[in-house]
Each structure stands twice: as structure tokens, then as C-alpha cells.
Design a protein around this motif. Structure first.
Motif, PDB file in Angstrom:
ATOM      1  N   MET A   1       0.847  -1.194   0.000  1.00 47.70           N
ATOM      2  CA  MET A   1       0.000   0.000   0.000  1.00 47.70           C
ATOM      3  C   MET A   1       0.884   1.246   0.000  1.00 47.70           C
ATOM      4  SD  MET A   1      -2.932   1.121   2.708  1.00 47.70           S
ATOM      5  CE  MET A   1      -3.789   2.684   2.502  1.00 47.70           C
ATOM      6  N   LYS A   2       0.828   2.010  -1.058  1.00 51.63           N
ATOM      7  CA  LYS A   2       1.679   3.188  -1.173  1.00 51.63           C
ATOM      8  C   LYS A   2       1.053   4.364  -0.444  1.00 51.63           C
ATOM      9  CE  LYS A   2       4.388   5.881  -4.435  1.00 51.63           C
ATOM     10  NZ  LYS A   2       4.831   6.044  -5.828  1.00 51.63           N
ATOM     11  N   THR A   3       1.858   4.992   0.432  1.00 48.07           N
ATOM     12  CA  THR A   3       1.398   6.155   1.179  1.00 48.07           C
ATOM     13  C   THR A   3       2.116   7.402   0.665  1.00 48.07           C
ATOM     14  OG1 THR A   3       3.021   5.588   2.877  1.00 48.07           O
ATOM     15  CG2 THR A   3       0.762   4.851   3.231  1.00 48.07           C
ATOM     16  N   ARG A   4       1.691   8.572   1.142  1.00 49.41           N
ATOM     17  CA  ARG A   4       2.153   9.828   0.540  1.00 49.41           C
ATOM     18  C   ARG A   4       3.648  10.065   0.692  1.00 49.41           C
ATOM     19  NH1 ARG A   4      -2.585  11.532   2.821  1.00 49.41           N
ATOM     20  NH2 ARG A   4      -1.640  12.812   4.448  1.00 49.41           N
ATOM     21  N   ASN A   5       4.242   9.567   1.764  1.00 46.71           N
ATOM     22  CA  ASN A   5       5.656   9.853   2.014  1.00 46.71           C
ATOM     23  C   ASN A   5       6.607   8.770   1.483  1.00 46.71           C
ATOM     24  OD1 ASN A   5       5.072  12.281   3.348  1.00 46.71           O
ATOM     25  ND2 ASN A   5       4.715  11.201   5.288  1.00 46.71           N
ATOM     26  N   LEU A  41       5.089 -15.819   6.860  1.00 48.72           N
ATOM     27  CA  LEU A  41       5.222 -14.562   7.614  1.00 48.72           C
ATOM     28  C   LEU A  41       5.527 -13.423   6.661  1.00 48.72           C
ATOM     29  CD1 LEU A  41       6.987 -13.877  10.948  1.00 48.72           C
ATOM     30  CD2 LEU A  41       7.844 -12.693   8.917  1.00 48.72           C
ATOM     31  N   ILE A  42       4.937 -12.267   6.930  1.00 49.01           N
ATOM     32  CA  ILE A  42       5.229 -11.058   6.189  1.00 49.01           C
ATOM     33  C   ILE A  42       5.811 -10.021   7.139  1.00 49.01           C
ATOM     34  CG2 ILE A  42       2.812 -10.282   6.465  1.00 49.01           C
ATOM     35  CD1 ILE A  42       5.083  -9.377   3.505  1.00 49.01           C
ATOM     36  N   ILE A  70      11.136   0.491  -0.903  1.00 51.28           N
ATOM     37  CA  ILE A  70      12.307  -0.282  -1.313  1.00 51.28           C
ATOM     38  C   ILE A  70      11.938  -1.020  -2.605  1.00 51.28           C
ATOM     39  CG2 ILE A  70      13.991  -2.039  -0.654  1.00 51.28           C
ATOM     40  CD1 ILE A  70      14.087   0.274   1.231  1.00 51.28           C
ATOM     41  N   PRO A  71      12.481  -0.627  -3.741  1.00 47.15           N
ATOM     42  CA  PRO A  71      12.036  -1.197  -5.028  1.00 47.15           C
ATOM     43  C   PRO A  71      12.046  -2.720  -5.069  1.00 47.15           C
ATOM     44  CG  PRO A  71      13.464   0.683  -5.420  1.00 47.15           C
ATOM     45  CD  PRO A  71      13.508   0.427  -3.938  1.00 47.15           C
ATOM     46  N   GLU A  72      13.054  -3.344  -4.481  1.00 47.39           N
ATOM     47  CA  GLU A  72      13.170  -4.806  -4.550  1.00 47.39           C
ATOM     48  C   GLU A  72      12.029  -5.538  -3.841  1.00 47.39           C
ATOM     49  OE1 GLU A  72      17.434  -3.158  -4.429  1.00 47.39           O
ATOM     50  OE2 GLU A  72      15.475  -2.723  -3.525  1.00 47.39           O
ATOM     51  N   ILE A  73      11.392  -4.869  -2.889  1.00 46.00           N
ATOM     52  CA  ILE A  73      10.328  -5.539  -2.122  1.00 46.00           C
ATOM     53  C   ILE A  73       9.056  -4.694  -2.103  1.00 46.00           C
ATOM     54  CG2 ILE A  73      11.840  -6.945  -0.676  1.00 46.00           C
ATOM     55  CD1 ILE A  73      11.589  -4.793   1.512  1.00 46.00           C
ATOM     56  N   ALA A  74       8.850  -3.893  -3.134  1.00 46.84           N
ATOM     57  CA  ALA A  74       7.725  -2.961  -3.165  1.00 46.84           C
ATOM     58  C   ALA A  74       6.407  -3.617  -3.576  1.00 46.84           C
ATOM     59  CB  ALA A  74       8.036  -1.802  -4.103  1.00 46.84           C
ATOM     60  N   THR A  75       6.464  -4.900  -3.956  1.00 46.90           N
ATOM     61  CA  THR A  75       5.250  -5.608  -4.374  1.00 46.90           C
ATOM     62  C   THR A  75       5.022  -6.806  -3.470  1.00 46.90           C
ATOM     63  OG1 THR A  75       5.615  -4.972  -6.673  1.00 46.90           O
ATOM     64  CG2 THR A  75       4.110  -6.809  -6.271  1.00 46.90           C
ATOM     65  N   LEU A  76       3.811  -6.931  -2.959  1.00 47.65           N
ATOM     66  CA  LEU A  76       3.464  -8.086  -2.134  1.00 47.65           C
ATOM     67  C   LEU A  76       3.483  -9.356  -2.974  1.00 47.65           C
ATOM     68  CD1 LEU A  76       0.542  -6.775   0.078  1.00 47.65           C
ATOM     69  CD2 LEU A  76       2.625  -7.863   0.931  1.00 47.65           C
ATOM     70  N   LYS A  77       3.971 -10.437  -2.383  1.00 52.86           N
ATOM     71  CA  LYS A  77       4.030 -11.713  -3.087  1.00 52.86           C
ATOM     72  C   LYS A  77       2.800 -12.576  -2.832  1.00 52.86           C
ATOM     73  CE  LYS A  77       9.075 -11.900  -2.946  1.00 52.86           C
ATOM     74  NZ  LYS A  77      10.269 -12.672  -2.488  1.00 52.86           N
TER      75      LYS A  77
END
Length: 206
Positions: A1-5, A41-42, A70-77
Motif C-alpha cells: 500500500m503506497k502512502t504519501r511519504n 510470515l510477512i 524499497i524497489p526490490e520488495i515494493a510488491t506483495l508476493k
């Protein structure tokens, strides 16, 4: 979930190295994970610390990290996990974002452990504000977590300016098991500090 900051934190991560919080807080988190025996676990809002990677938890088959900065982990698996840890994340949100992020974590799992800082941070955002944009007392955090998860049980985190909560209840025998595990973990932590408290980050899991 992308937030404003998110972009501001991405810039902070590019400029500085973080990660020791994972070692300092490990002794409070690891026993609960071991007792709950999750398979998946997440580490939600993992940053550079890779908390999930350093936990000793033999039952874990999946240890995912997620952080939109963090681009490498910016998407949930995955959209479902047995357990979530969320360490020093909530205080970095804008006040109007908290409910949405808690709802997001609750959609992934009902069993989570949060550690939240209640003091101003050392870090300053590019716009000049303190990086802890959401400072609230423990009671208020407990209320917000209970609203999102239906439960918020205070757990020990013997550090001034921090509070911790589980989103589920534990039996008396589980609490006894926790203290039995916490004692040796505390000894290990103090030995780590005596040796200089150096932390070598694990590689990012992609």
C-alpha cells in the motif's frame, strides 16, 4: 500500500543505512513467532532491516518482506499470511493513512505483532518535518489496532518511548512459554551489545 511519504522514505533509504532496530527488537518478537508456529510470515514495512530473515523460527516456510519505499520488495508476493510483524512503521504514516494501512495488514492476516515508537525520530524528511509524523500514546495505538483487528493485547517491550501489541490473545501457558524464551534471548542481546552491537544485513529476498 503506497502512502504519501513513500518517495521521501525511498530517498532516505538511498542516503542512509538502517537495520539495527531488527536486532534490538528481536528478543521481544521472536518468542511470539516461535510460540505461534506460523508457516508463512510477512515483514510489513521491512525497510532495510529484513527482520523476517533473521528470526529463528523453524516452522517458517515463507519469509516475505514488503516495503513500498524499497524497489526490490515494493510488491506483495501473497494476499494471505499466517503471521505479520510490523516494526517501527506506523509512526511514519500521516494521521489520515493509519486506518487504511491497518486495514491492509488485517486483510493479510489476523495474527500480527506491532512495535510502535512514540517519540520523535532522529531522521528528518526532505520537507523538514520529523520522520515520525504520527505520534500517539500507547492507549491510542491500542484503540486503533483493536478497531482494525478486533483485538489488541499489550506485550512487553522494555524500551522507553515504544509500545507493542499483538492482535490476538494467548493462553497462560503461552505467556509462560514466552518468558521462558525471552530470558535467553535477552542474554544473547546483551552479549551482542557488549561485542559492539554490529549488525550485518542479510541479502534482500526477491
Amino acid at each position: 500500500m503506497k502512502t504519501r511519504n513513500v518517495d521521501a522514505y525511498a530517498e532516505l533509504h538511498r542516503r542512509r543505512t538502517y537495520g539495527n532496530t531488527a536486532v534490538r527488537m528481536r528478543r521481544f518478537v521472536e518468542p511470539w513467532v516461535q510460540i505461534d508456529r506460523p508457516k508463512t510470515l510477512i515483514d510489513y514495512g521491512a525497510g532495510q532491516g529484513r527482520f523476517g530473515e533473521i528470526l529463528t523460527a523453524p516452522t517458517l516456510e515463507v519469509r516475505d518482506s514488503y516495503d513500498p519505499a524499497i524497489p526490490e520488495i515494493a510488491t506483495l508476493k501473497s494476499d494471505s499470511y499466517d503471521y505479520a510483524i510490523c516494526i517501527d512503521v506506523m509512526e511514519h504514516l500521516e494521521p489520515d493513512e493509519v486506518a487504511g494501512v491497518l486495514k491492509h495488514v488485517a486483510s493479510l492476516t489476523k495474527r500480527a505483532l506491532f512495535i510502535i515508537d512514540t517519540r520523535p525520530a532522529r531522521a528528518i524528511l526532505p520537507d523538514g518535518r520529523n520522520a515520525h509524523t504520527m505520534l500517539q500514546p500507547p492507549k491510542k495505538w491500542q484503540e486503533m489496532l483493536a478497531t482494525a483487528f478486533g483485538e489488541a493485547v499489550a506485550v512487553p517491550v522494555f524500551r522507553k518511548g515504544r509500545c507493542a501489541f499483538k492482535t490476538y490473545r494467548s493462553s497462560p501457558s503461552e505467556w509462560l512459554a514466552y518468558w521462558g524464551k525471552f530470558g535467553p534471548a535477552e542474554v544473547d542481546y546483551q552479549l551482542w551489545r557488549l561485542k559492539g552491537g554490529r549488525y550485518e544485513q542479510p541479502p534482500i529476498s526477491t
